[in-house]
Design a protein around this motif. Structure first.
Motif, PDB file in Angstrom:
ATOM      1  N   LEU A 125       0.830  -1.195   0.000  1.00  0.00           N
ATOM      2  CA  LEU A 125       0.000   0.000   0.000  1.00  0.00           C
ATOM      3  C   LEU A 125       0.872   1.256   0.000  1.00  0.00           C
ATOM      4  O   LEU A 125       0.604   2.221  -0.716  1.00  0.00           O
ATOM      5  N   THR A 171       2.414   1.644  -3.414  1.00  0.00           N
ATOM      6  CA  THR A 171       1.407   2.129  -4.364  1.00  0.00           C
ATOM      7  C   THR A 171       1.193   3.622  -4.201  1.00  0.00           C
ATOM      8  O   THR A 171       1.145   4.375  -5.189  1.00  0.00           O
ATOM      9  N   LYS A 172       1.104   4.101  -2.962  1.00  0.00           N
ATOM     10  CA  LYS A 172       0.919   5.531  -2.712  1.00  0.00           C
ATOM     11  C   LYS A 172       2.145   6.317  -3.164  1.00  0.00           C
ATOM     12  O   LYS A 172       2.018   7.406  -3.743  1.00  0.00           O
ATOM     13  N   ILE A 188       2.056   6.510  -6.959  1.00  0.00           N
ATOM     14  CA  ILE A 188       1.045   7.491  -7.380  1.00  0.00           C
ATOM     15  C   ILE A 188       1.569   8.914  -7.183  1.00  0.00           C
ATOM     16  O   ILE A 188       1.403   9.785  -8.046  1.00  0.00           O
ATOM     17  N   ALA A 189       2.255   9.166  -6.060  1.00  0.00           N
ATOM     18  CA  ALA A 189       2.810  10.493  -5.793  1.00  0.00           C
ATOM     19  C   ALA A 189       3.893  10.849  -6.812  1.00  0.00           C
ATOM     20  O   ALA A 189       3.960  11.983  -7.301  1.00  0.00           O
TER      21      ALA A 189
END
Length: 82
Positions: free
Chosen positions: A4, A7-8, A11-12
């Motif tokens: 997780l 993934t964050k 994305i950032a």
């Protein structure tokens, strides 16, 4: 949890790259716009310069033509017979 977080983070990073890319595209667009405006101003300046030069030549020609009559005025009085 780690997946997780990765993934964050991904994305950032992708969002930051998107912002950078959009800023570069915007800057290129603005540069092209500024170049087009500069070219238009240069064309206008050149056109005004040509018009000014043509006007100066016309004024000079009119002045010479107008003054030529005054230069010949003395000769007309010499040959005038009443």
């Amino acid at each position: 949890m780690l997946k997780l977080l990765n993934t964050k983070l991904l994305i950032a990073i992708l969002a930051a790259l998107g912002v950078i890319a959009s800023a570069a595209i915007y800057q290129r667009h603005e540069t092209a716009k500024a170049a087009a405006i500069l070219e238009q101003q240069q064309r206008d300046a050149e056109r005004r310069k040509q018009e000014d030069e043509a006007f100066r030549k016309k004024v000079e020609a009119d002045k010479n033509r107008h003054n030529s009559a005054a230069g010949n005025e003395g000769q007309t009085w010499k040959s005038y017979i009443p």
